[in-house]
Design a protein around this motif. Sequence first.
Motif, PDB file in Angstrom:
ATOM      1  N   ARG A  68       0.841  -1.165  -0.153  1.00  0.00           N
ATOM      2  CA  ARG A  68      -0.103   0.087  -0.033  1.00  0.00           C
ATOM      3  C   ARG A  68       0.661   1.027  -0.037  1.00  0.00           C
ATOM      4  O   ARG A  68       0.594   2.224  -0.609  1.00  0.00           O
ATOM      5  CB  ARG A  68      -1.101   0.100   1.146  1.00  0.00           C
ATOM      6  CG  ARG A  68      -2.329  -1.087   0.901  1.00  0.00           C
ATOM      7  CD  ARG A  68      -3.006  -1.368   2.399  1.00  0.00           C
ATOM      8  NE  ARG A  68      -4.049  -2.065   1.961  1.00  0.00           N
ATOM      9  CZ  ARG A  68      -3.924  -3.348   1.698  1.00  0.00           C
ATOM     10  NH1 ARG A  68      -2.793  -4.207   1.575  1.00  0.00           N
ATOM     11  NH2 ARG A  68      -4.867  -4.298   1.510  1.00  0.00           N
ATOM     12  N   ALA A  71       1.989   1.702  -3.483  1.00  0.00           N
ATOM     13  CA  ALA A  71       0.971   2.196  -4.264  1.00  0.00           C
ATOM     14  C   ALA A  71       0.642   3.642  -4.154  1.00  0.00           C
ATOM     15  O   ALA A  71       0.537   4.496  -5.085  1.00  0.00           O
ATOM     16  CB  ALA A  71      -0.202   1.399  -4.172  1.00  0.00           C
ATOM     17  N   GLU A 153      -2.694  -6.921  -7.573  1.00  0.00           N
ATOM     18  CA  GLU A 153      -3.189  -6.063  -6.707  1.00  0.00           C
ATOM     19  C   GLU A 153      -2.690  -5.005  -6.341  1.00  0.00           C
ATOM     20  O   GLU A 153      -3.431  -3.807  -6.361  1.00  0.00           O
ATOM     21  CB  GLU A 153      -3.189  -6.962  -5.326  1.00  0.00           C
ATOM     22  CG  GLU A 153      -4.057  -6.450  -4.296  1.00  0.00           C
ATOM     23  CD  GLU A 153      -3.763  -6.847  -2.913  1.00  0.00           C
ATOM     24  OE1 GLU A 153      -4.307  -6.590  -1.912  1.00  0.00           O
ATOM     25  OE2 GLU A 153      -3.097  -7.925  -2.659  1.00  0.00           O
ATOM     26  N   LYS A 154      -1.447  -4.982  -6.514  1.00  0.00           N
ATOM     27  CA  LYS A 154      -0.690  -3.641  -6.335  1.00  0.00           C
ATOM     28  C   LYS A 154      -0.983  -2.478  -7.449  1.00  0.00           C
ATOM     29  O   LYS A 154      -1.150  -1.394  -7.360  1.00  0.00           O
ATOM     30  CB  LYS A 154       0.843  -3.852  -6.021  1.00  0.00           C
ATOM     31  CG  LYS A 154       1.691  -2.596  -5.979  1.00  0.00           C
ATOM     32  CD  LYS A 154       3.214  -2.876  -6.194  1.00  0.00           C
ATOM     33  CE  LYS A 154       3.605  -3.162  -5.056  1.00  0.00           C
ATOM     34  NZ  LYS A 154       5.088  -3.461  -4.885  1.00  0.00           N
ATOM     35  N   LEU A 157      -4.521  -1.267  -7.249  1.00  0.00           N
ATOM     36  CA  LEU A 157      -4.645  -0.245  -6.300  1.00  0.00           C
ATOM     37  C   LEU A 157      -3.834   1.324  -6.717  1.00  0.00           C
ATOM     38  O   LEU A 157      -4.576   2.407  -6.384  1.00  0.00           O
ATOM     39  CB  LEU A 157      -4.031  -0.706  -4.879  1.00  0.00           C
ATOM     40  CG  LEU A 157      -3.977   0.291  -3.812  1.00  0.00           C
ATOM     41  CD1 LEU A 157      -5.410   0.543  -3.522  1.00  0.00           C
ATOM     42  CD2 LEU A 157      -3.254  -0.347  -2.646  1.00  0.00           C
ATOM     43  N   THR A 158      -2.699   0.990  -7.354  1.00  0.00           N
ATOM     44  CA  THR A 158      -2.247   2.104  -7.833  1.00  0.00           C
ATOM     45  C   THR A 158      -2.864   3.060  -8.779  1.00  0.00           C
ATOM     46  O   THR A 158      -2.989   4.396  -8.538  1.00  0.00           O
ATOM     47  CB  THR A 158      -0.807   1.996  -8.227  1.00  0.00           C
ATOM     48  OG1 THR A 158      -0.084   1.090  -7.321  1.00  0.00           O
ATOM     49  CG2 THR A 158      -0.040   3.016  -8.710  1.00  0.00           C
ATOM     50  N   ARG A 160      -6.150   2.939  -9.151  1.00  0.00           N
ATOM     51  CA  ARG A 160      -7.402   3.669  -8.315  1.00  0.00           C
ATOM     52  C   ARG A 160      -6.735   4.846  -7.814  1.00  0.00           C
ATOM     53  O   ARG A 160      -7.795   5.921  -7.580  1.00  0.00           O
ATOM     54  CB  ARG A 160      -8.122   2.558  -7.517  1.00  0.00           C
ATOM     55  CG  ARG A 160      -8.787   1.398  -8.315  1.00  0.00           C
ATOM     56  CD  ARG A 160      -9.257   0.333  -7.281  1.00  0.00           C
ATOM     57  NE  ARG A 160     -10.161   0.992  -6.514  1.00  0.00           N
ATOM     58  CZ  ARG A 160     -10.738   0.242  -5.390  1.00  0.00           C
ATOM     59  NH1 ARG A 160     -10.244  -0.964  -5.219  1.00  0.00           N
ATOM     60  NH2 ARG A 160     -11.418   0.737  -4.679  1.00  0.00           N
ATOM     61  N   LEU A 161      -5.952   4.644  -7.189  1.00  0.00           N
ATOM     62  CA  LEU A 161      -5.501   5.729  -6.192  1.00  0.00           C
ATOM     63  C   LEU A 161      -4.880   7.056  -7.134  1.00  0.00           C
ATOM     64  O   LEU A 161      -4.965   8.194  -6.839  1.00  0.00           O
ATOM     65  CB  LEU A 161      -4.230   5.467  -5.379  1.00  0.00           C
ATOM     66  CG  LEU A 161      -4.420   4.583  -3.958  1.00  0.00           C
ATOM     67  CD1 LEU A 161      -3.307   3.971  -3.576  1.00  0.00           C
ATOM     68  CD2 LEU A 161      -5.169   5.409  -3.160  1.00  0.00           C
ATOM     69  N   GLU A 215      -9.994   0.272   4.241  1.00  0.00           N
ATOM     70  CA  GLU A 215      -9.181   0.317   3.236  1.00  0.00           C
ATOM     71  C   GLU A 215      -8.663   1.999   3.458  1.00  0.00           C
ATOM     72  O   GLU A 215      -8.959   2.911   2.785  1.00  0.00           O
ATOM     73  CB  GLU A 215      -9.440   0.075   1.820  1.00  0.00           C
ATOM     74  CG  GLU A 215      -7.888   0.246   0.717  1.00  0.00           C
ATOM     75  CD  GLU A 215      -6.945  -0.625   1.096  1.00  0.00           C
ATOM     76  OE1 GLU A 215      -6.195  -0.542   2.033  1.00  0.00           O
ATOM     77  OE2 GLU A 215      -7.129  -2.103   0.662  1.00  0.00           O
TER      78      GLU A 215
END
Length: 380
Positions: A68, A71, A153-154, A157-158, A160-161, A215
Amino acid sequence: DVGTIYQKEILMSTNKSRRGRDPVDHSPDSHRSIIRSTSVISVGTLSSRILGFIRDIILAKLLGTGLRADAFFVSLKIPNLLRDLVGEGAINAAVVPVFSEYLHNKEKESFWQFVSVILTLALMVLSVITLMGIVFAPVIVRVIAPGFMADPEKLLLTIRLTKVMFPYLILIGLTAYCTGILFTFRSFLVPAFSPCLLNIAVIISAVIASKTMDEPIFGIAIGVLVGGALQLVVQFKPLLNTGMKFQKPETLFHPGAIKIGKLLIPRMLGSGVYQLTVLVDTFCASMSMIVGQGGISAIYYANRIIQFPMGVFSIALASAVLPSLSELANKNDIQGIKKTVVFSLENIFFIMCPTTVMLLLFADPIIRVLFQRGEFGSYS
């Protein structure tokens, strides 16, 4: 001899003081005024850096150098890279010098018309870049951090962020242009302390999100946007105090805007070289199969330590001296420019050389004391 010359200089200085015509104490471009402005910016920067360290200590405790954290720092890095090109970097290289020229050579009405054109153009450019960044976030992340493709997954997440935080570019970009106006009027107080609001917003959002969200990283991302908005809003009152009048531009084709555009081309090329090194760092650090987990986060935390003395003194001095250099250039005062540059470099060397040695010698205890807790273990 030297003693006689020295006595004559003292006598001349005394006579000037008696006549009330000593320019050293009152000129906004004097060394004394530059040091005073640098002190204001340094105190503001120091406050922001201290809050920034508190923020990073909290983030290190919550995220460590794990998935996290990597990311989050990559997704924040993307708008920050563009921010340097079209935001703060543009302000230092092109906007403040041209603003200074117009302020001293044109009528106030013409100056504010020019400012209105620049702010409108800035909003348009920043909005287009932000929209494209959100749409092409999957491609951008894959190009900048290709190592993330090995971990779906990473990668997700990156992406989306990145979409969540890209509007930060608009907020911080407009803040930079407002800061440029204030710098032109030698108003340094609010620009110096406004970055504190970003750190406070991220700290509060991190604490709340860690207790209320499954999250919490998305709560921290929202805190970045809130902090960017606060930084922009707080500029409004000092801008009004300068007499600012925003007028809807009749046309965006302004000679001052064209001049800024021409000045920005070499600035973008020069900054692009630096940004390329940052991208190479991120590109390589994302290859966790080669460098190990958490490379991006480790570089981020280390860079925060290095940026501390730079921001507190060197960047503060550069920000304070820029309007003076711009005005001296408009007056074609080459000797004044030389003296100011030499004065600035002497002070930077005086502070930064011993600071660099200290960071090299005490890197290990500094990192342990500041960050080693929670998710940030000995490996981190």
